[in-house]
Enzyme design. Sequence first.
Site, PDB file in Angstrom:
ATOM      1  N   HIS A 478       0.835  -1.206   0.000  1.00 57.88           N
ATOM      2  CA  HIS A 478       0.000   0.000   0.000  1.00 57.88           C
ATOM      3  C   HIS A 478       0.874   1.263   0.000  1.00 57.88           C
ATOM      4  O   HIS A 478       0.700   2.149  -0.849  1.00 57.88           O
ATOM      5  CB  HIS A 478      -0.907  -0.013   1.232  1.00 57.88           C
ATOM      6  CG  HIS A 478      -1.783   1.186   1.379  1.00 57.88           C
ATOM      7  ND1 HIS A 478      -3.103   1.193   1.018  1.00 57.88           N
ATOM      8  CD2 HIS A 478      -1.522   2.439   1.836  1.00 57.88           C
ATOM      9  CE1 HIS A 478      -3.627   2.388   1.253  1.00 57.88           C
ATOM     10  NE2 HIS A 478      -2.674   3.163   1.751  1.00 57.88           N
ATOM     11  N   GLU A 479       1.788   1.332   0.947  1.00 56.01           N
ATOM     12  CA  GLU A 479       2.616   2.535   1.049  1.00 56.01           C
ATOM     13  C   GLU A 479       3.539   2.688  -0.162  1.00 56.01           C
ATOM     14  O   GLU A 479       3.827   3.805  -0.593  1.00 56.01           O
ATOM     15  CB  GLU A 479       3.416   2.529   2.355  1.00 56.01           C
ATOM     16  CG  GLU A 479       2.563   2.544   3.605  1.00 56.01           C
ATOM     17  CD  GLU A 479       1.552   3.687   3.648  1.00 56.01           C
ATOM     18  OE1 GLU A 479       1.786   4.740   3.017  1.00 56.01           O
ATOM     19  OE2 GLU A 479       0.508   3.520   4.319  1.00 56.01           O
ATOM     20  N   HIS A 482       1.654   4.403  -2.867  1.00 55.57           N
ATOM     21  CA  HIS A 482       1.743   5.860  -2.694  1.00 55.57           C
ATOM     22  C   HIS A 482       3.092   6.380  -3.202  1.00 55.57           C
ATOM     23  O   HIS A 482       3.169   7.417  -3.882  1.00 55.57           O
ATOM     24  CB  HIS A 482       1.619   6.220  -1.211  1.00 55.57           C
ATOM     25  CG  HIS A 482       0.231   6.280  -0.676  1.00 55.57           C
ATOM     26  ND1 HIS A 482      -0.788   6.988  -1.279  1.00 55.57           N
ATOM     27  CD2 HIS A 482      -0.308   5.731   0.449  1.00 55.57           C
ATOM     28  CE1 HIS A 482      -1.901   6.891  -0.542  1.00 55.57           C
ATOM     29  NE2 HIS A 482      -1.629   6.115   0.495  1.00 55.57           N
ATOM     30  N   HIS A 485       3.248   6.718  -6.833  1.00 60.76           N
ATOM     31  CA  HIS A 485       2.470   7.885  -7.265  1.00 60.76           C
ATOM     32  C   HIS A 485       3.361   9.131  -7.256  1.00 60.76           C
ATOM     33  O   HIS A 485       3.252   9.995  -8.139  1.00 60.76           O
ATOM     34  CB  HIS A 485       1.278   8.066  -6.320  1.00 60.76           C
ATOM     35  CG  HIS A 485       0.165   8.889  -6.875  1.00 60.76           C
ATOM     36  ND1 HIS A 485      -0.915   9.284  -6.118  1.00 60.76           N
ATOM     37  CD2 HIS A 485      -0.062   9.390  -8.110  1.00 60.76           C
ATOM     38  CE1 HIS A 485      -1.756   9.983  -6.859  1.00 60.76           C
ATOM     39  NE2 HIS A 485      -1.254  10.068  -8.067  1.00 60.76           N
TER      40      HIS A 485
END
Length: 696
Positions: A478-479, A482, A485
């Site tokens: 998940h991190e 990010h 991104h």
Amino acid sequence: MATEPQINPALVDWNGPNGLPKFELVKDGDFAAAFDAALAAHEAEIDAIANNTETPTFENTIVALEIAGDALSRVSALFWNKAGAHTNDTIQALERDIAPKMSRHYSKIGMNAALFARVDTLWDARSTLNLDLEQTRVLERHWKGFVKAGAKLSKDEQERLAKINETLAGLGASFGQNVLADEKDWSLILTDEADLAGLPAFLRDAMASAAEDRGSAGAYAVTLSRSIIEPFLTFSERRDLREQAFEAWVARGRNGGATDNIGIVKETLALRSEKAKLLGYADFAAFKLDNTMAKTAEAVNGLLHQVWEKARAKALEEEQSLSGLIAEEGKNHAVMPWDWRFYAEKLRERMFDFSESELKPYLQLEKIIEACFDVAKRLFGVDITEASGVAAYHPDVRVFEVRDETGALKAMFLGDYFARSSKRSGAWMSSFQSQHKLVLNNGAEGELPIIYNVCNFAKPAAGKPALLSLDDARTLFHEFGHALHGMLSNVTYPSVSGTGVSRDFVELPSQLYEHWLTVPEILEKYAVHYETGKPMPKALLDKVLAAATFNAGFATVEFTSSALVDMAFHTRGPVEDPLAVQAEVLKELGMPASMVMRHATPHFQHVFSGDGYSAGYYSYMWSEVLDADAFAAFEETGNAFDPVMARKLKNNIYSVGGSIDPEDTYKAFRGKLPDPTAMLKKRGLAVMAELSGSDG
């Protein structure tokens, strides 16, 4: 004559490897003077823009604002990283001073009449300026930012708004510090073998390491770090100790005394409500949702209530199954919150014939990091390699170079994976530097993104590998989603770079990336036993995948109740007693007594340690509607790494930041906007949805 404050050059002239800061040259005592000097320099830059006698242009006003404050950005990036990931008394004292000081600074900019007049002139004339889409978005962001900062208010109203913002900044800093203090101060030291009944070796190792850190070598410590408390609640056969640990966990921020957060929450909610009304909004939720995909509290609550009814019904079915296990043991107590994880693990073993402890030896931190990087290479063509010998802000932090297919350096990435008492709980991504292509005042053309992930995995004993739970592995993916991104960003202007998107879109790249963890070919390659090196047996892999929606009712109730309480706080009238409002909302929802909110109000840092997710915690689920639909696009091709879809994903989601409206960029990737069906299916709630119909 007073001397000008001096900035330690290491804070602003980042001349370490590949443009990294030289962290080892930054001292805690450097920050106060550096902030004073950087704030003064930024104020001078703002005054020069505001007082420019030339006719306003996009270049001399908006671009000038985009590149102003470089020194302040660098000092701030280093300081807030330290405050979150490796704090101490000196940093915390300065944080309580700097948070309101920064608020005053930005309030003054937002209320600079001459500066707003220039921006307002450009906004009114935007259709004649021949701006491209990204420039239009950047202009809109600046104009709306000024309006929301009070640029159109009277002088008295502006002064009141500035005071509110300053107070809120201080309250947010204190809230987070209080939670950290409660987490840091509590531990349950165990020395008797009977107290360790049921605990697997990996957890004993983590607890031994935690005890040693707390000066109790040879003992075992239960701490309030999620990477220890959750497995302890899952495996400990000592119900009395589970209850004791659980009660401490949920009591963070409401223990009375100096670290109690109830007064902070009450004052925060009152000031947020006043701020919203000053700016012409019905309530704080309307203020926060104004520039999001959801747009209204009604839309948010519609989704949350639709999911709540299905999740609650599922959770009650799960509770019945757990009660059956308790009865089988000859016990007659109800399922309590400190029982749920323990009996759910037993039920999973029975239903799917595997346990978390059986799975964990196959989930080595090192291998899951490799899996993260491999997925990024397969999807986006990037190579990520560790830069050995490069110092970061803590000895545990690792530094990586990110290169594209041509070998060109595209980003630097730092991974900070282990829990420590100087780090706030949770996991997050942030940046020291964001990607953009503008020429800075120092002549540099554009900047390389420098991104970091912070996690709180249990640190293993010396010489042993760090082993993750499946939830831990998802957190890491998940991190890193990010992080991608930020690292894949390809925009011109800093304000729309990377994660500079609406709050309910920002979780899409991270939650979507989680899906690739459980792609069979990834688990087959990287889920290997830490002792034998053998891959996870196919039978176990199949069980893991089959159990993907196990305990989904519980997990969804935990989340959705928190999101609904958040929305209630920010849409209702004055809140005299925050805990009473929380209890009232949960009673209205029919919250089962066997469960609690994932984040109870006194330690709900997403919402009260700053306002990043205030009236916005729902955004994880809003983004989940998008991510489930987005991954379905790959599933429909029959290839989780389909190159056409991967290219569309990179070009329309990961690289465009906030330069395009999120609805438009999602439709460019997928061809349509989604409905909740794929998300409900992912959570194992779709069948119930079909039976009950729409109840949103």
